[in-house]
Write a protein that holds these residues in place. Structure first.
Motif, PDB file in Angstrom:
ATOM      1  N   TYR A 155       0.861  -1.180   0.000  1.00  0.00           N
ATOM      2  CA  TYR A 155       0.000   0.000   0.000  1.00  0.00           C
ATOM      3  C   TYR A 155       0.899   1.232   0.000  1.00  0.00           C
ATOM      4  N   PRO A 156       0.500   2.292  -0.684  1.00  0.00           N
ATOM      5  CA  PRO A 156       1.234   3.548  -0.510  1.00  0.00           C
ATOM      6  C   PRO A 156       1.212   3.949   0.970  1.00  0.00           C
ATOM      7  N   GLN A 157       2.337   4.443   1.463  1.00  0.00           N
ATOM      8  CA  GLN A 157       2.396   4.842   2.861  1.00  0.00           C
ATOM      9  C   GLN A 157       1.331   5.879   3.188  1.00  0.00           C
ATOM     10  N   SER A 158       1.069   6.792   2.256  1.00  0.00           N
ATOM     11  CA  SER A 158       0.058   7.832   2.494  1.00  0.00           C
ATOM     12  C   SER A 158      -1.334   7.233   2.659  1.00  0.00           C
ATOM     13  N   VAL A 159      -1.635   6.161   1.936  1.00  0.00           N
ATOM     14  CA  VAL A 159      -2.946   5.514   2.056  1.00  0.00           C
ATOM     15  C   VAL A 159      -3.103   4.923   3.452  1.00  0.00           C
ATOM     16  N   ILE A 160      -2.080   4.224   3.927  1.00  0.00           N
ATOM     17  CA  ILE A 160      -2.152   3.631   5.272  1.00  0.00           C
ATOM     18  C   ILE A 160      -2.264   4.724   6.325  1.00  0.00           C
ATOM     19  N   MET A 161      -1.459   5.752   6.224  1.00  0.00           N
ATOM     20  CA  MET A 161      -1.485   6.809   7.244  1.00  0.00           C
ATOM     21  C   MET A 161      -2.838   7.526   7.249  1.00  0.00           C
ATOM     22  N   ASN A 162      -3.443   7.724   6.091  1.00  0.00           N
ATOM     23  CA  ASN A 162      -4.749   8.390   6.017  1.00  0.00           C
ATOM     24  C   ASN A 162      -5.875   7.489   6.502  1.00  0.00           C
ATOM     25  N   ALA A 163      -5.781   6.181   6.256  1.00  0.00           N
ATOM     26  CA  ALA A 163      -6.844   5.243   6.640  1.00  0.00           C
ATOM     27  C   ALA A 163      -6.718   4.784   8.093  1.00  0.00           C
ATOM     28  N   MET A 164      -5.557   4.959   8.691  1.00  0.00           N
ATOM     29  CA  MET A 164      -5.312   4.476  10.049  1.00  0.00           C
ATOM     30  C   MET A 164      -6.352   5.041  11.018  1.00  0.00           C
ATOM     31  N   ALA A 165      -7.022   4.143  11.763  1.00  0.00           N
ATOM     32  CA  ALA A 165      -8.035   4.578  12.727  1.00  0.00           C
ATOM     33  C   ALA A 165      -8.374   3.443  13.675  1.00  0.00           C
ATOM     34  N   ASP A 166      -8.457   3.764  14.950  1.00  0.00           N
ATOM     35  CA  ASP A 166      -8.824   2.783  15.965  1.00  0.00           C
ATOM     36  C   ASP A 166     -10.346   2.618  15.987  1.00  0.00           C
ATOM     37  N   TRP A 167     -10.822   1.587  16.660  1.00  0.00           N
ATOM     38  CA  TRP A 167     -12.229   1.180  16.680  1.00  0.00           C
ATOM     39  C   TRP A 167     -13.164   2.290  17.166  1.00  0.00           C
ATOM     40  N   ASN A 168     -12.856   2.951  18.256  1.00  0.00           N
ATOM     41  CA  ASN A 168     -13.645   4.073  18.760  1.00  0.00           C
ATOM     42  C   ASN A 168     -15.129   3.736  18.906  1.00  0.00           C
ATOM     43  N   ASN A 169     -15.425   2.583  19.529  1.00  0.00           N
ATOM     44  CA  ASN A 169     -16.812   2.140  19.737  1.00  0.00           C
ATOM     45  C   ASN A 169     -17.630   2.102  18.457  1.00  0.00           C
ATOM     46  N   GLY A 170     -16.990   1.766  17.357  1.00  0.00           N
ATOM     47  CA  GLY A 170     -17.681   1.633  16.082  1.00  0.00           C
ATOM     48  C   GLY A 170     -17.678   2.887  15.239  1.00  0.00           C
ATOM     49  N   ASP A 171     -17.256   4.015  15.797  1.00  0.00           N
ATOM     50  CA  ASP A 171     -17.174   5.255  15.029  1.00  0.00           C
ATOM     51  C   ASP A 171     -15.754   5.373  14.476  1.00  0.00           C
ATOM     52  N   VAL A 172     -15.461   4.482  13.558  1.00  0.00           N
ATOM     53  CA  VAL A 172     -14.102   4.395  13.024  1.00  0.00           C
ATOM     54  C   VAL A 172     -13.722   5.669  12.271  1.00  0.00           C
ATOM     55  N   ALA A 173     -14.709   6.358  11.732  1.00  0.00           N
ATOM     56  CA  ALA A 173     -14.436   7.589  10.988  1.00  0.00           C
ATOM     57  C   ALA A 173     -13.686   8.607  11.835  1.00  0.00           C
ATOM     58  N   THR A 174     -13.915   8.590  13.143  1.00  0.00           N
ATOM     59  CA  THR A 174     -13.230   9.527  14.031  1.00  0.00           C
ATOM     60  C   THR A 174     -12.243   8.815  14.965  1.00  0.00           C
ATOM     61  N   GLY A 175     -11.891   7.593  14.629  1.00  0.00           N
ATOM     62  CA  GLY A 175     -10.954   6.834  15.455  1.00  0.00           C
ATOM     63  C   GLY A 175      -9.562   7.437  15.436  1.00  0.00           C
ATOM     64  N   ALA A 176      -8.890   7.352  16.565  1.00  0.00           N
ATOM     65  CA  ALA A 176      -7.534   7.887  16.701  1.00  0.00           C
ATOM     66  C   ALA A 176      -6.546   7.069  15.871  1.00  0.00           C
ATOM     67  N   LYS A 177      -5.487   7.725  15.444  1.00  0.00           N
ATOM     68  CA  LYS A 177      -4.410   7.046  14.720  1.00  0.00           C
ATOM     69  C   LYS A 177      -3.519   6.356  15.749  1.00  0.00           C
ATOM     70  N   ARG A 178      -3.459   5.015  15.631  1.00  0.00           N
ATOM     71  CA  ARG A 178      -2.678   4.218  16.569  1.00  0.00           C
ATOM     72  C   ARG A 178      -2.129   3.005  15.859  1.00  0.00           C
ATOM     73  N   ILE A 179      -1.056   2.472  16.426  1.00  0.00           N
ATOM     74  CA  ILE A 179      -0.541   1.174  15.987  1.00  0.00           C
ATOM     75  C   ILE A 179      -0.299   0.327  17.229  1.00  0.00           C
ATOM     76  N   LEU A 180      -0.185  -0.975  16.996  1.00  0.00           N
ATOM     77  CA  LEU A 180       0.078  -1.924  18.071  1.00  0.00           C
ATOM     78  C   LEU A 180       1.417  -2.596  17.794  1.00  0.00           C
ATOM     79  N   ILE A 181       2.272  -2.542  18.784  1.00  0.00           N
ATOM     80  CA  ILE A 181       3.590  -3.173  18.691  1.00  0.00           C
ATOM     81  C   ILE A 181       3.591  -4.390  19.618  1.00  0.00           C
ATOM     82  N   LEU A 182       3.897  -5.543  19.073  1.00  0.00           N
ATOM     83  CA  LEU A 182       4.008  -6.773  19.860  1.00  0.00           C
ATOM     84  C   LEU A 182       5.467  -7.195  19.830  1.00  0.00           C
TER      85      LEU A 182
END
Length: 185
Positions: A155-182
């Protein structure tokens, strides 16, 4: 490009009610199996058994079908006691590349329809998780469990960064930008 193994969230291509929502489990499973030295395509029978065991464990813990990355990280630590989860808020492209350079895959939540993956059925998922395993130029190389063609999917990096969004109780449109590191403890 890390040797992160791949599985679809529907290892036998049966997209039933359960497997339509196992991207979270598949994303963390691929990262954990990477630390276990597994590479290539994970045996579908082994992957399916593990994904279903994870769903059962989540249900027993009272988790819903879709979860935030913090909930997913806590679940990963309980299911895999040798794994430590860290949530990173507002990650940058450079931070993601630094994790990859350090040998650490990155689990990403996103507004799935904004990824524009042509291999998704229909419009694609509203909420989706996948694992970044590498980068090349302006692209991130992923293992996207939302399609059987998701191994090494770029994926273009810009696409991932723009689409990145946490669940936010189902309101993904306003979900925070986060990643998970394991990481291994």
């Amino acid at each position: 490009n890390l040797a992160v193994p791949f599985t679809s969230q529907a290892p036998f291509a049966v997209w039933d009610v359960v497997h339509e929502d196992t991207c979270e489990e598949a994303a963390i499973y691929m990262a954990v199996e990477y630390y276990n030295g597994v590479s290539g395509v994970i045996d579908p029978a082994v992957a399916d058994k593990t994904l279903l065991a994870m769903v059962d464990a989540e249900t027993a813990q009272g988790l819903k079908v879709s979860v935030t990355v913090a909930e997913l990280g806590a679940f990963a630590e309980s299911f895999y006691p040798d794994i430590q989860a860290t949530v990173i808020d507002n990650p940058t492209i450079e931070q993601i590349k630094a994790y990859i350079n350090a040998g650490t895959p990155v689990v990403v939540p996103a507004r799935g329809r904004e990824l524009g993956n042509p291999f998704y059925s229909g419009l694609g998922p509203l909420y989706h998780l996948f694992t970044i395993r590498g980068y090349d130029g302006d692209t991130f190389i992923t293992n996207d469990p939302g399609t059987r063609r998701g191994e090494n999917y770029s994926y273009p990096q810009s696409v991932i960064m723009n689409a990145m969004a946490d669940w936010n109780n189902g309101d993904v449109a306003t979900g925070a930008k986060r990643i998970l590191i394991l990481e291994k403890k």
